[in-house]
Scaffold this motif. Structure first.
Motif, short mmCIF file in Angstrom:
data_model
loop_
_atom_site.label_atom_id
_atom_site.label_comp_id
_atom_site.label_asym_id
_atom_site.label_seq_id
_atom_site.Cartn_x
_atom_site.Cartn_y
_atom_site.Cartn_z
N VAL A 1 -11.73 -11.57 -1.74
CA VAL A 1 -12.05 -12.36 -0.56
C VAL A 1 -13.30 -11.88 0.39
N VAL B 1 -10.09 -11.72 6.58
CA VAL B 1 -10.13 -10.25 6.40
C VAL B 1 -8.75 -9.65 6.88
N ALA C 1 -2.15 -9.13 -3.92
CA ALA C 1 -2.64 -9.58 -2.61
C ALA C 1 -3.78 -8.53 -2.12
N GLU C 2 -3.63 -7.39 -2.45
CA GLU C 2 -4.84 -6.50 -2.23
C GLU C 2 -6.12 -6.69 -3.06
N ALA D 1 -7.35 -9.97 -1.65
CA ALA D 1 -8.37 -9.56 -0.39
C ALA D 1 -9.50 -8.83 -0.47
N GLY E 1 -14.60 -4.44 -0.03
CA GLY E 1 -13.92 -5.51 -0.78
C GLY E 1 -13.68 -4.56 -2.04
N GLY F 1 -0.64 -11.86 6.67
CA GLY F 1 -0.85 -11.13 5.66
C GLY F 1 0.19 -9.91 5.13
N ALA G 1 -2.01 -7.92 4.18
CA ALA G 1 -1.47 -7.70 3.13
C ALA G 1 -1.61 -6.48 2.28
N THR G 2 -2.53 -5.56 2.46
CA THR G 2 -2.48 -4.05 2.16
C THR G 2 -1.52 -3.08 2.82
N GLY H 1 -6.09 -10.26 4.54
CA GLY H 1 -6.19 -9.30 3.50
C GLY H 1 -5.72 -7.77 3.81
N ARG H 2 -6.17 -7.46 5.14
CA ARG H 2 -5.72 -6.35 5.49
C ARG H 2 -4.25 -6.27 5.64
#
Length: 191
Positions: free
Chosen positions: A176, A20, A169-170, A173, A81, A158, A26-27, A23-24
C-alpha cells in the motif's frame, strides 16, 4: 475558505495517513494506546505543518517545490514500503507480527512526511489563489486534527487486521505504501 471546504479538504488529505496507520497497526501486535497516540500525533503534527510550509513555499519558490515534491514522496513511501515487505519476508520463521516493527521514530517521521507531501502541494496551490494567513492557519489546523483522528482509528483497525493476518498484513501494508508513492508520482507525471 468555507468551513465545509476546509472539512472536505482535511478529510481528503487524511486518507493516506489513515491507510498507512492501518498498515502500521497491522505490523504491531495489539497496538497500545501510547503507540497509537504517538503515531497519530506524529501524523497530525506533520500534516498540520506541511500545508503551511507549502503555502510559504508558494509565496517564495513555487516552481522548484512543485517540480520535485512527487519524487520525494515516491522515494520516501516506496523506501519505507519495501523495508516493511523485506521485514515481513525475513527468514526468521516467525509468523506473527513483530511488536516493534516499524516503531522507529525516524521511519514514522519519514512515512508521515511522505504522506503529507500532497498537503504541501495543496498549501502551495492555496498560496497561488491568494489565501490569506488566517485561511491557511484554518486549513492547516483542520488537516492536522482530522489526520490525527484518522491515524488513531487506523492504528486500532490495523491492530485487529494484524492479529488475524500477520505477515500477509505487513506485506500488504508495504505494498500500500509503495502504491501510494507510485500513485503520487503517476498523478504528477501524467499531469
Amino acid at each position: 475558505m468555507s468551513p465545509v471546504a476546509i472539512l472536505l479538504l482535511s478529510a481528503s488529505m487524511s486518507v493516506d495517513a489513515f491507510a498507512v496507520a492501518v498498515g502500521r497497526g497491522a505490523t504491531i501486535a495489539r497496538p497500545r494506546l501510547a503507540e497509537a497516540f504517538r503515531t497519530a500525533l506524529v501524523f497530525g503534527i506533520v500534516e498540520t505543518i506541511t500545508p503551511f510550509v507549502g503555502w510559504l513555499a508558494g509565496l517564495v519558490a513555487n516552481d522548484w517545490v512543485a517540480s520535485y515534491d512527487h519524487w520525494i514522496a515516491f522515494g520516501l513511501l516506496a523506501g519505507v514500503g519495501l523495508h516493511m515487505i523485506h521485514g515481513a519476508l525475513r527468514a526468521d520463521g516467525s509468523a506473527a507480527p513483530r511488536q516493534n516493527a516499524g516503531a522507529s521514530l525516524l521511519v514514522l517521521l519519514a512515512t508521515a512526511f511522505g504522506t503529507s507531501l500532497d498537503a504541501l502541494a495543496v498549501g502551495l496551490s492555496l498560496a497561488l489563489i491568494d489565501l490569506d494567513l488566517a485561511g491557511i492557519l484554518a486549513v492547516s489546523a483542520g488537516v492536522g486534527i482530522t489526520t490525527f483522528c484518522f491515524a488513531l482509528a487506523g492504528m486500532y483497525l490495523g491492530g485487529i487486521i494484524g492479529q488475524r493476518f500477520g505477515r500477509i498484513a505487513e506485506v500488504a501494508a508495504g505494498l500500500v505504501l509503495c502504491a501510494i508513492g507510485g500513485t503520487i508520482l503517476f498523478e504528477h507525471l501524467a499531469g
